[in-house]
Design a protein around this motif. Sequence first.
Motif, short mmCIF file in Angstrom:
data_model
loop_
_atom_site.label_atom_id
_atom_site.label_comp_id
_atom_site.label_asym_id
_atom_site.label_seq_id
_atom_site.Cartn_x
_atom_site.Cartn_y
_atom_site.Cartn_z
N ALA A 1 0.84 -1.21 0.00
CA ALA A 1 0.00 0.00 0.00
C ALA A 1 0.87 1.26 0.00
N TRP A 2 1.91 1.27 0.83
CA TRP A 2 2.78 2.44 0.91
C TRP A 2 3.55 2.63 -0.39
N LEU A 3 4.10 1.56 -0.94
CA LEU A 3 4.86 1.66 -2.19
C LEU A 3 3.97 2.14 -3.33
N LEU A 4 2.73 1.67 -3.38
CA LEU A 4 1.82 2.14 -4.43
C LEU A 4 1.54 3.63 -4.30
N ASP A 5 1.58 4.16 -3.09
CA ASP A 5 1.40 5.60 -2.90
C ASP A 5 2.62 6.41 -3.32
N VAL A 6 3.77 5.76 -3.42
CA VAL A 6 5.01 6.44 -3.79
C VAL A 6 5.10 6.65 -5.30
N ILE A 7 4.55 5.74 -6.07
CA ILE A 7 4.67 5.80 -7.52
C ILE A 7 3.41 6.43 -8.14
N PRO A 8 3.48 6.82 -9.41
CA PRO A 8 2.29 7.39 -10.06
C PRO A 8 1.11 6.43 -9.99
N PRO A 9 -0.09 6.97 -9.83
CA PRO A 9 -1.27 6.12 -9.65
C PRO A 9 -1.58 5.20 -10.82
N VAL B 1 -2.97 -0.26 -11.80
CA VAL B 1 -3.75 -1.18 -12.64
C VAL B 1 -2.97 -2.45 -12.99
N HIS B 2 -1.69 -2.48 -12.69
CA HIS B 2 -0.86 -3.62 -13.04
C HIS B 2 -0.77 -4.59 -11.86
N GLY B 3 -1.58 -5.62 -11.93
CA GLY B 3 -1.68 -6.59 -10.85
C GLY B 3 -0.37 -7.27 -10.49
N VAL B 4 0.53 -7.37 -11.46
CA VAL B 4 1.81 -8.04 -11.19
C VAL B 4 2.56 -7.33 -10.06
N LEU B 5 2.38 -6.04 -9.92
CA LEU B 5 3.09 -5.30 -8.87
C LEU B 5 2.54 -5.63 -7.48
N ARG B 6 1.25 -5.92 -7.40
CA ARG B 6 0.67 -6.35 -6.12
C ARG B 6 1.05 -7.79 -5.80
N ARG B 7 1.11 -8.61 -6.84
CA ARG B 7 1.44 -10.03 -6.64
C ARG B 7 2.92 -10.23 -6.30
N HIS B 8 3.75 -9.33 -6.73
CA HIS B 8 5.20 -9.45 -6.53
C HIS B 8 5.74 -8.16 -5.91
N PRO B 9 5.58 -8.01 -4.60
CA PRO B 9 5.99 -6.77 -3.93
C PRO B 9 7.47 -6.41 -4.13
N ILE B 10 8.32 -7.39 -4.33
CA ILE B 10 9.74 -7.08 -4.56
C ILE B 10 9.89 -6.34 -5.89
N ALA B 11 9.12 -6.73 -6.89
CA ALA B 11 9.14 -6.02 -8.18
C ALA B 11 8.60 -4.60 -8.00
N LEU B 12 7.56 -4.46 -7.20
CA LEU B 12 7.02 -3.13 -6.90
C LEU B 12 8.06 -2.26 -6.21
N ALA B 13 8.79 -2.83 -5.27
CA ALA B 13 9.83 -2.07 -4.56
C ALA B 13 10.93 -1.64 -5.52
N MET B 14 11.30 -2.51 -6.45
CA MET B 14 12.32 -2.16 -7.43
C MET B 14 11.84 -1.01 -8.32
N LEU B 15 10.61 -1.13 -8.80
CA LEU B 15 10.04 -0.08 -9.64
C LEU B 15 9.98 1.25 -8.88
N ALA B 16 9.54 1.20 -7.63
CA ALA B 16 9.45 2.41 -6.82
C ALA B 16 10.84 3.02 -6.60
N ARG B 17 11.83 2.16 -6.38
CA ARG B 17 13.20 2.66 -6.19
C ARG B 17 13.68 3.40 -7.44
N HIS B 18 13.46 2.82 -8.60
CA HIS B 18 13.87 3.48 -9.85
C HIS B 18 13.12 4.80 -10.05
N HIS B 19 11.83 4.77 -9.76
CA HIS B 19 11.02 5.98 -9.93
C HIS B 19 11.50 7.10 -9.01
N VAL B 20 11.69 6.80 -7.74
CA VAL B 20 12.08 7.84 -6.78
C VAL B 20 13.50 8.32 -7.05
#
Length: 125
Positions: free
Chosen positions: A27-35, A39-58
Motif C-alpha cells: 500500500a505504501w509503495l503504491l502511494d510512492v509511484i504514479p497512480p 492497474v498492473h496486478g503483477v506489482l501487487r502479486r510481486h511486492p519485490i518487483a514493486l519495490a524495485m520499480l518504486a526505487r527506480h522511480h524515486v
Amino acid sequence: MAAYLPPGWPAGVHPPGSDDFEETAVAWLLDVIPPDYRVHGVLRRHPIALAMLARHHVTACVAAAREGYRSARTELAGLLPPQGIDAVLAVYRAEGSRLVATERAVDLVGRGLRGEEFTPRLGAG
C-alpha cells in the motif's frame, strides 16, 4: 520485544515479519509511484518487483529535482523576478529533502521485503 526499525522507516508500514508487513508495504509503495501503476496486478502479486520499480522511480525524481535546482536560475532568468526564482529554489530544496527521505524509505522497505533483518548499530542514532 518490539522489532527494531531503522531510522527512515516509513510510518504506517508494519515491521518485516509481522502479519501485515507485506500488505502495508505494498500500500505504501503504491502511494510512492504514479497512480497509473495501480492497474498492473503483477506489482501487487510481486511486492519485490514493486519495490524495485518504486526505487527506480524515486531515484529518477531525486535526479530530476537536483537538475531542476541546478538549472532554475539560468532557465528562469528574465522570466521571474529574483524573489520568484528564490521561491522556486526553496520548493526544490523542500521537495528534494522529501524525495531523498522517500528514496531511503523505499530502499529500507525493499530490503525488508527481501528478508533482511534490521538490527541497531552501536553508536548510531
